[in-house]
Design a protein around this motif. Structure first.
Motif, PDB file in Angstrom:
ATOM      1  N   ASP A 120      37.139 -11.436 -40.356  1.00 30.61           N
ATOM      2  CA  ASP A 120      37.174 -12.815 -39.882  1.00 30.61           C
ATOM      3  C   ASP A 120      37.922 -12.917 -38.554  1.00 30.61           C
ATOM      4  OD1 ASP A 120      36.705 -15.797 -40.873  1.00 30.61           O
ATOM      5  OD2 ASP A 120      38.678 -15.711 -39.940  1.00 30.61           O
ATOM      6  N   ARG A 124      36.484 -13.860 -34.946  1.00 27.82           N
ATOM      7  CA  ARG A 124      37.031 -15.058 -34.339  1.00 27.82           C
ATOM      8  C   ARG A 124      37.432 -14.850 -32.880  1.00 27.82           C
ATOM      9  NH1 ARG A 124      41.399 -19.025 -37.077  1.00 27.82           N
ATOM     10  NH2 ARG A 124      40.296 -18.281 -38.912  1.00 27.82           N
ATOM     11  N   ILE A 125      38.031 -13.689 -32.596  1.00 24.06           N
ATOM     12  CA  ILE A 125      38.504 -13.528 -31.211  1.00 24.06           C
ATOM     13  C   ILE A 125      37.405 -13.031 -30.277  1.00 24.06           C
ATOM     14  CG2 ILE A 125      40.909 -13.170 -31.950  1.00 24.06           C
ATOM     15  CD1 ILE A 125      40.583 -10.256 -30.885  1.00 24.06           C
ATOM     16  N   PHE A 126      36.307 -12.498 -30.803  1.00 19.99           N
ATOM     17  CA  PHE A 126      35.285 -11.952 -29.902  1.00 19.99           C
ATOM     18  C   PHE A 126      33.985 -12.762 -29.810  1.00 19.99           C
ATOM     19  CE2 PHE A 126      37.670  -7.886 -30.380  1.00 19.99           C
ATOM     20  CZ  PHE A 126      37.883  -7.659 -29.028  1.00 19.99           C
ATOM     21  N   ILE A 127      33.680 -13.549 -30.821  1.00 21.80           N
ATOM     22  CA  ILE A 127      32.315 -14.087 -30.887  1.00 21.80           C
ATOM     23  C   ILE A 127      32.218 -15.563 -30.504  1.00 21.80           C
ATOM     24  CG2 ILE A 127      30.380 -14.574 -32.476  1.00 21.80           C
ATOM     25  CD1 ILE A 127      30.740 -11.598 -31.723  1.00 21.80           C
ATOM     26  N   ASP A 128      31.431 -15.842 -29.491  1.00 17.12           N
ATOM     27  CA  ASP A 128      30.957 -17.192 -29.224  1.00 17.12           C
ATOM     28  C   ASP A 128      29.574 -17.324 -29.878  1.00 17.12           C
ATOM     29  OD1 ASP A 128      33.009 -18.362 -27.562  1.00 17.12           O
ATOM     30  OD2 ASP A 128      32.388 -16.993 -25.970  1.00 17.12           O
ATOM     31  N   TYR A 150      30.550 -17.503 -37.790  1.00 16.63           N
ATOM     32  CA  TYR A 150      30.896 -17.701 -36.375  1.00 16.63           C
ATOM     33  C   TYR A 150      29.654 -17.772 -35.497  1.00 16.63           C
ATOM     34  CZ  TYR A 150      35.790 -17.169 -37.523  1.00 16.63           C
ATOM     35  OH  TYR A 150      37.048 -17.375 -38.036  1.00 16.63           O
ATOM     36  N   VAL A 270      44.190  -6.278 -27.762  1.00 11.99           N
ATOM     37  CA  VAL A 270      43.413  -6.935 -28.819  1.00 11.99           C
ATOM     38  C   VAL A 270      44.326  -7.309 -29.977  1.00 11.99           C
ATOM     39  CG1 VAL A 270      41.543  -6.616 -30.486  1.00 11.99           C
ATOM     40  CG2 VAL A 270      41.306  -5.706 -28.164  1.00 11.99           C
ATOM     41  N   ARG A 273      46.050 -10.615 -29.484  1.00 18.69           N
ATOM     42  CA  ARG A 273      45.210 -11.794 -29.787  1.00 18.69           C
ATOM     43  C   ARG A 273      45.020 -11.964 -31.283  1.00 18.69           C
ATOM     44  NH1 ARG A 273      42.639 -14.286 -24.782  1.00 18.69           N
ATOM     45  NH2 ARG A 273      43.665 -12.934 -23.298  1.00 18.69           N
ATOM     46  N   THR A 275      47.060 -11.204 -33.619  1.00 21.09           N
ATOM     47  CA  THR A 275      48.281 -11.754 -34.213  1.00 21.09           C
ATOM     48  C   THR A 275      48.352 -13.263 -34.013  1.00 21.09           C
ATOM     49  OG1 THR A 275      49.442  -9.677 -33.865  1.00 21.09           O
ATOM     50  CG2 THR A 275      50.804 -11.623 -34.227  1.00 21.09           C
ATOM     51  N   ILE A 276      48.015 -13.706 -32.812  1.00 20.68           N
ATOM     52  CA  ILE A 276      48.030 -15.151 -32.567  1.00 20.68           C
ATOM     53  C   ILE A 276      46.993 -15.841 -33.452  1.00 20.68           C
ATOM     54  CG2 ILE A 276      47.655 -16.925 -30.823  1.00 20.68           C
ATOM     55  CD1 ILE A 276      48.620 -14.847 -28.738  1.00 20.68           C
ATOM     56  N   ALA A 277      45.813 -15.242 -33.556  1.00 22.06           N
ATOM     57  CA  ALA A 277      44.778 -15.815 -34.416  1.00 22.06           C
ATOM     58  C   ALA A 277      45.250 -15.836 -35.869  1.00 22.06           C
ATOM     59  CB  ALA A 277      43.480 -15.021 -34.287  1.00 22.06           C
TER      60      ALA A 277
ATOM     61  N   GLN B  19      35.650 -10.026 -22.731  1.00 22.72           N
ATOM     62  CA  GLN B  19      34.923  -9.921 -23.992  1.00 22.72           C
ATOM     63  C   GLN B  19      35.275 -11.020 -24.992  1.00 22.72           C
ATOM     64  OE1 GLN B  19      32.841  -7.020 -25.015  1.00 22.72           O
ATOM     65  NE2 GLN B  19      32.770  -6.902 -22.804  1.00 22.72           N
ATOM     66  N   TYR B  20      36.420 -11.655 -24.821  1.00 25.73           N
ATOM     67  CA  TYR B  20      36.890 -12.560 -25.864  1.00 25.73           C
ATOM     68  C   TYR B  20      36.050 -13.831 -25.948  1.00 25.73           C
ATOM     69  CZ  TYR B  20      41.062  -9.609 -25.761  1.00 25.73           C
ATOM     70  OH  TYR B  20      41.922  -8.548 -25.796  1.00 25.73           O
ATOM     71  N   ALA B  21      36.080 -14.433 -27.127  1.00 24.18           N
ATOM     72  CA  ALA B  21      35.408 -15.710 -27.351  1.00 24.18           C
ATOM     73  C   ALA B  21      36.125 -16.820 -26.579  1.00 24.18           C
ATOM     74  CB  ALA B  21      35.398 -16.038 -28.844  1.00 24.18           C
ATOM     75  N   ARG B  23      37.115 -19.564 -27.596  1.00 22.49           N
ATOM     76  CA  ARG B  23      38.202 -20.186 -28.349  1.00 22.49           C
ATOM     77  C   ARG B  23      39.544 -19.507 -28.132  1.00 22.49           C
ATOM     78  NH1 ARG B  23      35.225 -17.529 -32.175  1.00 22.49           N
ATOM     79  NH2 ARG B  23      34.005 -19.356 -32.712  1.00 22.49           N
ATOM     80  N   THR B  24      39.543 -18.255 -27.672  1.00 24.63           N
ATOM     81  CA  THR B  24      40.827 -17.580 -27.470  1.00 24.63           C
ATOM     82  C   THR B  24      41.563 -18.138 -26.265  1.00 24.63           C
ATOM     83  OG1 THR B  24      39.963 -15.797 -26.085  1.00 24.63           O
ATOM     84  CG2 THR B  24      39.933 -15.437 -28.461  1.00 24.63           C
ATOM     85  N   MET B  27      44.514 -19.678 -27.445  1.00 24.30           N
ATOM     86  CA  MET B  27      45.406 -18.877 -28.289  1.00 24.30           C
ATOM     87  C   MET B  27      46.549 -18.311 -27.471  1.00 24.30           C
ATOM     88  SD  MET B  27      42.777 -16.797 -30.737  1.00 24.30           S
ATOM     89  CE  MET B  27      41.586 -17.672 -31.783  1.00 24.30           C
ATOM     90  N   ALA B 280      33.812 -16.289 -47.008  1.00 22.64           N
ATOM     91  CA  ALA B 280      33.609 -15.575 -45.742  1.00 22.64           C
ATOM     92  C   ALA B 280      34.947 -15.211 -45.110  1.00 22.64           C
ATOM     93  CB  ALA B 280      32.774 -16.416 -44.778  1.00 22.64           C
ATOM     94  N   ALA B 281      35.969 -16.012 -45.373  1.00 23.09           N
ATOM     95  CA  ALA B 281      37.264 -15.790 -44.717  1.00 23.09           C
ATOM     96  C   ALA B 281      38.081 -14.694 -45.398  1.00 23.09           C
ATOM     97  CB  ALA B 281      38.065 -17.094 -44.685  1.00 23.09           C
TER      98      ALA B 281
END
Lengths: 437, 437
Positions: A120, A124-128, A150, A270, A273, A275-277, B19-21, B23-24, B27, B280-281
């Motif tokens: 998850d 979350r951090i990579f996918i738009d 996502y 990575v 990020r 950790t923040i997520a 590469q990041y989404a 939403r980051t 963050m 999913a989470a």
């Protein structure tokens, strides 16, 4: 995916239907969950679930050691913790990963609520929405559920009996990029792939990594089963050959899943990020669980326990392979895993594993239809059988029942001459080498 | 928010930056996390954290009962569980919620990994990027972190000493909708709001609910502290008056946070989506934790333990209020909470709580600057002080040190005549009634 869509009636009755986020469009009840209700009936041999058999854990000693833990460290163990996870736990995880040749720094590990949550957070951090994730054909249903949540586009890459095909990987990336797609990462389970049980040999790992590096594609290596190798030693993890690989691990199969402790090992930027997520997601991953698992690793022979698990699963795997050899009708093929939990069955041409399921349940055996493991409708001729939980005797009996269900279905097809044209999709299964049993 | 942006240098060094989404982008390292490093030094009195004091838990008896739990139910407690959470746990939660007048069905409860994850799941199913979430001005920094992670637009609604202003709520919704915004829900902490400590009386709750119902705005009620009411009984929860309210609860303050067990109570259709999102989470929320907490609720006097916590926090709150009365320079005001963990301080005009922080730390006291609790840059004249963790003596001493830091800062301003024009934002704090101490 073979998800059960919420029925139109339910949808109309939901007063919040216009309020939900777009991403909920892909949130449907998974085939796996719908199956649980059936498979949990005691008379059914469930070859459907993925629950580890943890009955061999030393409960009396564990109980006493939890008592000690609470009395000596209870106030810290029951308090909030670090968003990244406790340092002592990350240090132990580095020790565990060394068993598969990984050299790592505890500072690059993030603890998660099971490795499902690692999936998850990485997603979350990579996918738009619309970004592409590459995955084996077939791949883990739970990972695809997360990717869908996502709004990723999942693109499957063909496998043979040695796992992912490097050329297929290259072609997919080139074609997707030419079509203007952002390919964010390759998700792969190199050891005992869920659902096929197929393992990538060392050389294949090198080839896949070489293609990924050349094309600049991140690799996410999911390795819940590696230490459950039956014959020989675990093959070196992909992460051990390339520090840029994002590695997901778990205690769910080597100790117990109920603590929900998994982890991500990631390159430093990575990890930051993640950790923040993680803090936004759960503040801190389960703290007591981390104390409990570290306590177990410190005070018990965890390597010996894994050896015990390995023999126990070996007996179950052997029961399944013996049962399949004895009971499967001609034309049925299956994989022979050297570890993990799963065997992947390919049915004789013309059969459909979803259509077969009611007949199988009637024979008191359950499995997961293959379509659950494809994002694109393939897999109708396949099923995943798990040998992790029932006893060897029950597993063997399960294959007998399954053999009967398949034989009956074949006979019905022979009698009524059902059209097999609708199953044309299945010629893709496992690509060039469908018979890998 | 007073977040510390990753420095430009770090950003350039991150090879994955492209590469990041999207939403980051929001963050960033939270002010709270950055503060931990400072506040954890033993010589500093930390009035910054929100850690409950759980030293009064009966560790010896708890240890013995965990031993029993493992020996009798270990195999189930350490196994995978239900995505929605175990039924026995949801039944116990219904019992706990009855203490605040809530009538509910266990089937409408979803267990989460702390109530932080409840926030995450609710946001996940409702928020598309750009959607609006209404929240008190100020509101919980951790909730705003989650809302930001889903690219929500946070819009603050004014409060007075009785909490949210119904008219301000109505005006905000009307204006936002006129501007074409999708207002998805109101997030509110009616009991001992974090950070202000302000509580909505029963009548105000009714008024807020009436406006929300009239305008068709979902209400998300976050209630981690309700049972920690000091004088009198807890005020009925908003959910007790309106079954459409989505209610978030937690065992983190009434028992212990390290198990990471919170929950959402939601209308049935919403609960269904939350469960799918939860699978999913994390597949299933922490299973062992649920067994552990149910075991505690079954075998210990948990209501008596809450009463113990209430007197313990009362002594701490009194120490803080006494200390503030004794040590704050003229022109400083503060709230007087009847429970929860926090007091909200408004500094004399011209002072800035972020600018003051280094001086305070130099005096060996720490707090969270008010800007952390606003999504829009307000709060510079405020600070949150927590009385939950240090001893009463340390809390009192902390207020003395803080008083000295403020007095020194005021003296410096008097000497050098710093321009107060830059602090014009702060005239918004707590709206029409800034002096609620």
């Amino acid at each position: 995916m073979s998800s059960l869509e919420p029925s139109r009636r339910d949808t109309r009755l939901d007063p919040y239907i216009d309020q939900y986020a777009d991403r909920t469009g892909s949130m449907t009840v998974s085939a796996v969950r719908a199956l649980f209700a059936v498979a949990n009936r005691p008379e059914v041999v469930s070859l459907a679930g993925g629950m580890p058999n943890i009955a061999d854990l030393p409960l009396a000693d564990l109980g006493a050691s939890f008592d000690q833990l609470i009395q000596t460290k209870g106030v810290q163990a029951m308090q909030y913790g670090s968003g990244q996870g406790e340092l002592f736990m990350r240090e132990k995880i580095v020790e565990v990963m060394a068993e598969e040749a990984i050299t790592a720094n505890p500072d690059d590990v993030v603890i998660t609520c099971g490795s499902q949550q690692a999936l998850d957070l990485v997603t979350r951090i990579f996918i738009d929405p619309g970004d592409v994730i590459l995955a084996e054909a077939p791949s883990y249903v739970g990972a695809m559920g997360t990717f869908n949540a996502y709004q990723a586009q999942i693109h499957h890459v063909e496998m043979d009996e040695d796992g992912l095909l490097p050329d297929a990987l290259r072609q997919a990336v080139v074609a997707l990029r030419a079509a203007g797609k952002a390919v964010k990462f390759l998700y792969t389970i190199p050891n005992f792939n869920n659902p096929t049980g197929i393992t990538q040999p060392l050389e294949r790992r090198r080839e896949v990594l070489a293609v990924a590096r050349e094309l600049g594609v991140l690799v996410v290596e999911d390795n819940p089963y590696g230490l459950l190798t039956i014959e020989g030693e675990p093959i070196d993890a992909m992460r051990s050959m390339d520090p840029e690989v994002i590695y997901l691990g778990s205690f769910s199969k080597t100790f117990a899943p109920g603590f929900r402790v998994g982890w991500v090992l990631a390159p430093h930027a990575v990890r930051e990020r993640l950790t923040i997520a993680q803090e936004a997601a759960v503040l801190s991953p389960p703290v007591f669980s981390q104390f409990a698992i570290a306590n177990y690793l410190d005070n018990f022979d965890w390597r010996g326990q894994i050896a015990t698990f390995r023999s126990m699963y070996q007996a179950r795997r052997d029961a399944m392979l013996d049962g399949l050899s004895a009971h499967m009708p001609t034309g049925t093929t299956w994989t022979s895993p050297n570890g993990g939990f799963f065997v992947w069955v390919t049915l004789p041409e013309g059969l459909d594993s979803q259509a077969l399921l009611p007949r199988a349940v009637n024979e008191r055996v359950a499995y997961v239809p293959g379509t659950a493991f494809y994002a694109d409708g393939f897999g109708s001729r396949n099923m995943r059988l798990s040998y992790c939980f029932p006893t060897p005797e029950r597993i063997y009996e399960g294959t007998r029942r399954l053999g009967k269900a398949i034989a009956d279905e074949l006979e019905m097809h022979a009698t009524f001459g059902l059209d097999t044209g609708e199953h044309r999709h299945t010629d893709r299964n496992l690509g060039p080498a469908p018979d890998v049993s």
